[in-house]
Design a protein around this motif. Structure first.
Motif, short mmCIF file in Angstrom:
data_model
loop_
_atom_site.label_atom_id
_atom_site.label_comp_id
_atom_site.label_asym_id
_atom_site.label_seq_id
_atom_site.Cartn_x
_atom_site.Cartn_y
_atom_site.Cartn_z
N ASN A 320 0.81 -1.22 0.00
CA ASN A 320 0.00 0.00 0.00
C ASN A 320 0.85 1.26 0.00
OD1 ASN A 320 -2.32 -1.53 0.02
ND2 ASN A 320 -2.55 -1.47 2.26
N THR A 321 1.97 1.23 0.70
CA THR A 321 2.81 2.43 0.82
C THR A 321 3.52 2.75 -0.49
OG1 THR A 321 3.15 2.00 3.17
CG2 THR A 321 4.69 3.52 2.08
N PHE A 322 4.03 1.69 -1.15
CA PHE A 322 4.84 1.90 -2.35
C PHE A 322 4.11 1.54 -3.64
CE2 PHE A 322 7.75 1.22 1.20
CZ PHE A 322 8.60 2.31 1.07
N SER A 323 2.80 1.30 -3.54
CA SER A 323 1.97 1.01 -4.72
C SER A 323 2.60 -0.06 -5.61
CB SER A 323 1.75 2.30 -5.53
OG SER A 323 1.13 3.29 -4.74
N LEU A 324 2.90 -1.19 -5.03
CA LEU A 324 3.53 -2.29 -5.75
C LEU A 324 2.48 -3.32 -6.15
CD1 LEU A 324 6.59 -2.82 -3.39
CD2 LEU A 324 6.57 -1.59 -5.56
N GLU A 326 0.75 -6.90 -6.36
CA GLU A 326 0.60 -7.85 -5.27
C GLU A 326 1.51 -9.06 -5.40
OE1 GLU A 326 -3.26 -9.06 -4.26
OE2 GLU A 326 -4.07 -7.03 -4.07
N ASP A 327 1.85 -9.46 -6.63
CA ASP A 327 2.65 -10.66 -6.80
C ASP A 327 4.14 -10.42 -6.62
OD1 ASP A 327 2.88 -9.10 -9.03
OD2 ASP A 327 2.70 -10.75 -10.46
N LEU A 328 4.55 -9.19 -6.38
CA LEU A 328 5.97 -8.90 -6.22
C LEU A 328 6.52 -9.35 -4.88
CD1 LEU A 328 6.48 -5.34 -7.80
CD2 LEU A 328 7.28 -7.53 -8.68
N ILE A 329 5.73 -9.15 -3.82
CA ILE A 329 6.20 -9.45 -2.48
C ILE A 329 5.46 -10.67 -1.94
CG2 ILE A 329 6.52 -8.56 -0.14
CD1 ILE A 329 6.45 -5.78 -1.21
N SER A 330 6.22 -11.61 -1.44
CA SER A 330 5.67 -12.80 -0.82
C SER A 330 6.28 -12.96 0.57
CB SER A 330 5.96 -14.05 -1.67
OG SER A 330 7.35 -14.28 -1.73
N GLN A 331 5.79 -13.93 1.32
CA GLN A 331 6.34 -14.18 2.65
C GLN A 331 7.80 -14.62 2.58
OE1 GLN A 331 3.83 -16.99 4.68
NE2 GLN A 331 2.19 -15.50 5.01
N GLU A 332 8.17 -15.31 1.48
CA GLU A 332 9.53 -15.82 1.35
C GLU A 332 10.55 -14.72 1.07
OE1 GLU A 332 6.89 -17.11 -0.12
OE2 GLU A 332 6.70 -18.90 1.15
N ASN A 333 10.16 -13.71 0.28
CA ASN A 333 11.13 -12.66 -0.07
C ASN A 333 10.89 -11.35 0.68
OD1 ASN A 333 8.91 -11.46 -1.29
ND2 ASN A 333 9.58 -11.87 -3.38
N MET A 334 10.13 -11.43 1.79
CA MET A 334 9.77 -10.24 2.54
C MET A 334 11.00 -9.47 3.00
SD MET A 334 7.24 -8.46 3.86
CE MET A 334 5.92 -9.67 3.85
N LEU A 335 11.96 -10.15 3.62
CA LEU A 335 13.13 -9.49 4.18
C LEU A 335 13.93 -8.77 3.09
CD1 LEU A 335 14.82 -8.92 6.67
CD2 LEU A 335 16.04 -11.06 6.28
N GLU A 336 14.05 -9.39 1.93
CA GLU A 336 14.78 -8.78 0.82
C GLU A 336 14.11 -7.48 0.38
OE1 GLU A 336 15.07 -11.61 -2.29
OE2 GLU A 336 15.96 -13.18 -1.02
N TRP A 337 12.79 -7.49 0.30
CA TRP A 337 12.08 -6.29 -0.12
C TRP A 337 12.16 -5.18 0.93
CZ3 TRP A 337 10.22 -4.29 -4.43
CH2 TRP A 337 10.06 -5.11 -5.55
#
Length: 575
Positions: A320-324, A326-337
């Motif tokens: 919501n903050t960065f208007s991305l 939905e499929d870009l961020i998942s639980q697995e790559n959360m820390l990287e993002w």
């Protein structure tokens, strides 16, 4: 049976079941899993099993031998050994009576939850609405619905121990029901209790097995089980781990209360109690480990659910903050993002930095929960996330009720044989126990539980060992019953290891008590909306003195200043 002749168990199975239902108590279900969690998971099993052989089995054997030889209850047995030792039996009876004053309040909580399980929506699954009916109560939303239901609906907890409120009607009725059942179970002595123990000894294993099968199918259950059996070897250097292992074995076997002496006094004179002592001791420890596997499967599910919910909240915040997309961020790559957005858009990220939660599965699993917090809050949270939660709730709280009533049978029945006296004692304990159903009752319950019996039973069992070795002789009475003298293992334990171990534990408690400082307790502060430490008031101080005098110097295994919250994340309603 001639008048005055002592009755016997109908068969050896009844005696076995009575011992099992007595030793398998709430400590197996909620205390042992907590100790495993606090002392490095599987690493705690090493001192625990060592203490089973060094302390548990020898003392269990000793009490069974005394009762069977003398064919009398605790007072009569010790008076027969020596007229000077009658006080040991009296001390056991007083300690048991003291335990009965407050123990049945736990069963009343189980009744309360059991009755509330028969609803379309479990009442601890949602927060009640405020007076205007537009939004949930603020106190409930600050904590969790399960915490609110236990501390507000069940206990109606007060802000401090000095608060004088009325009796909680629902809890008073549940407590009355618990005492009525206890009386019915013991009214005919060994004849009535001998039938009940078949149910109280076996049904908890049925429920635990059902819960284990269900628990292993839950998402994240393996995380909890792996956590349980992953040892933290450094905990072996922690003296508290060894002391807690010794006390857990001691109290889970019910030593020093006189109940085991009374149980075995209904045996035939030449019954082979040696086999029972070993088998029941192992069953007790097996039950603790078995219950821990079930608990950590449930706990792993709850911790994983909390962890993934945390990840979802952070993910939604970033999207919501960065208007991305939905499929870009998942639980697995959360820390990287999080790292990527923090470095690429530092100003924007700084605005939401205080809202970005740190999600950590290990931290969720590390949250130590003990006693009522585990039994009535953690399990309740897990149950409401299962399909058909009402069924799982009924099974669980009915099992908890039977486990608690089994312990009550052992403590009441073992010392009394007269129906009228049984009834009078039950009424006496009920009337005094009503104080625990008041708003400040949970504070008193905690003090009674921590300070009431623990230190006293150590003294009783230490005197038992000294007295039997000095005044009567182990070889003399055991060889007469079994036809052979005890082997070298029992002799070494009774003659040196077990007394030295008990003496070391006593010294530890005394030093711990002296170093504890001024007693304080944690109470809910309405104005600060958080927990606050309070010094022991005059009333509380008088209560401490009464407890210590009544239980012959009982000190307990926790200072009041060390009382923990039931849930470290939202410790809102803990007494």
């Amino acid at each position: 049976m001639e008048k005055g002749e002592r009755p016997n168990w109908d068969n050896p199975v009844q005696f076995f079941m009575a011992c099992v239902t007595y030793v398998v108590g709430l400590g197996n279900v909620w205390r042992f899993p907590y100790l495993c969690q606090m002392h490095g998971g599987g690493g705690f099993l090493i001192p625990y099993l060592l203490m089973l052989f060094l302390e548990g089995m020898p003392l269990f054997y000793l009490e069974l031998a005394i009762g069977q030889k003398m064919s009398q209850g605790s007072i009569g047995a010790w008076s027969s050994i020596s007229p000077y030792l009658g006080g040991v039996g009296v001390a056991s009876v007083v300690i048991s009576l003291y335990l009965c004053l407050y123990y049945n309040i736990i069963n009343s909580w189980s009744f309360w939850y059991l009755f509330h399980s028969f609803q379309a929506v479990l009442p601890w699954s949602t927060c009640p609405l405020s007076a205007n009916g537009t939004q949930p109560l603020e106190e409930c939303t600050l904590a969790t619905p399960t915490q609110y239901f236990f501390y507000r609906e069940t206990l109606n907890i007060s802000p401090n121990i000095e608060y004088n409120g009325g009796v909680h009607t629902g809890q008073a009725l549940c407590l009355t029901l618990a005492w009525c059942l206890t009386f019915l179970f013991i009214v005919k002595g060994v004849k009535s209790s001998g039938k009940v123990v078949y149910v109280t000894a076996t049904f908890p294993y049925v429920v635990l097995t059902i819960y284990l099968i269900r628990g292993l199918t839950l998402h994240g259950a393996t995380n909890g089980i792996i956590y349980l059996f992953t040892p933290k070897i450094e905990e072996l250097a922690n003296p508290n781990a060894w002391i807690n292992a010794a006390t857990q074995i001691f109290f889970s076997l019910g030593l020093g209360f006189g109940s085991l002496i009374a149980f075995s006094s209904y045996n035939h004179y030449n019954y082979n109690f040696e086999r029972q002592a070993v088998v029941v001791s192992f069953i007790n420890s097996f039950t603790s480990i078995f219950a821990s596997i079930v608990t950590f499967a449930i706990y792993g599910f709850k911790a994983t659910l909390n962890y993934e919910n945390c990840l979802d909240r952070v993910r939604l915040l970033l999207l919501n903050t960065f208007s991305l997309a939905e499929d870009l961020i998942s639980q697995e790559n959360m820390l990287e993002w999080v790292e990527k957005l923090n470095s690429s858009f530092p100003l924007e990220f700084a605005e939401i930095a205080d809202k970005v939660e740190t999600c950590d599965l290990t931290k969720e699993l590390d949250t130590a929960v003990e006693g009522t917090g585990l039994a009535y809050i953690v399990y309740s949270e897990a149950i409401m996330n299962m399909p058909l939660p009402q069924i799982w709730s009924v099974l669980y709280f009915f099992m908890l009720l039977l486990v608690g009533l089994g312990t009550m049978i052992g403590n009441i029945f073992s010392h009394l044989s007269d129906e009228l006296l049984n009834g009078l004692v039950c009424v006496f304990c009920l009337l005094l126990g009503l104080g625990f159903t008041t708003p400040s009752g949970n504070y008193w319950f905690t003090i009674f539980n921590d300070y009431g019996c623990n230190f006293s039973v150590f003294f009783v069992v230490l005197f038992e060992l000294i007295a039997v070795n000095k005044f009567y002789g182990l070889k003399r009475y055991i060889e007469d019953m079994l036809g052979h003298e005890p082997n070298w293992y029992w002799k070494i334990m009774w003659g040196g290891v077990s007394p030295l171990l008990l003496f070391a534990v006593l010294i530890f408690y005394i030093v711990n008590y002296i170093q504890g400082g001024t007693p304080t307790y944690q109470a809910w502060n309405m104005e600060l909306v958080r927990l606050a430490h309070r010094g022991a008031s005059t009333a509380a101080g008088c209560m401490f003195v009464m407890v210590l005098c009544f239980s012959s110097g009982s000190l307990g295994d926790h200072r009041v200043s060390r009382l923990r919250t039931s849930h470290d994340r939202t410790p809102v309603f803990y007494a």
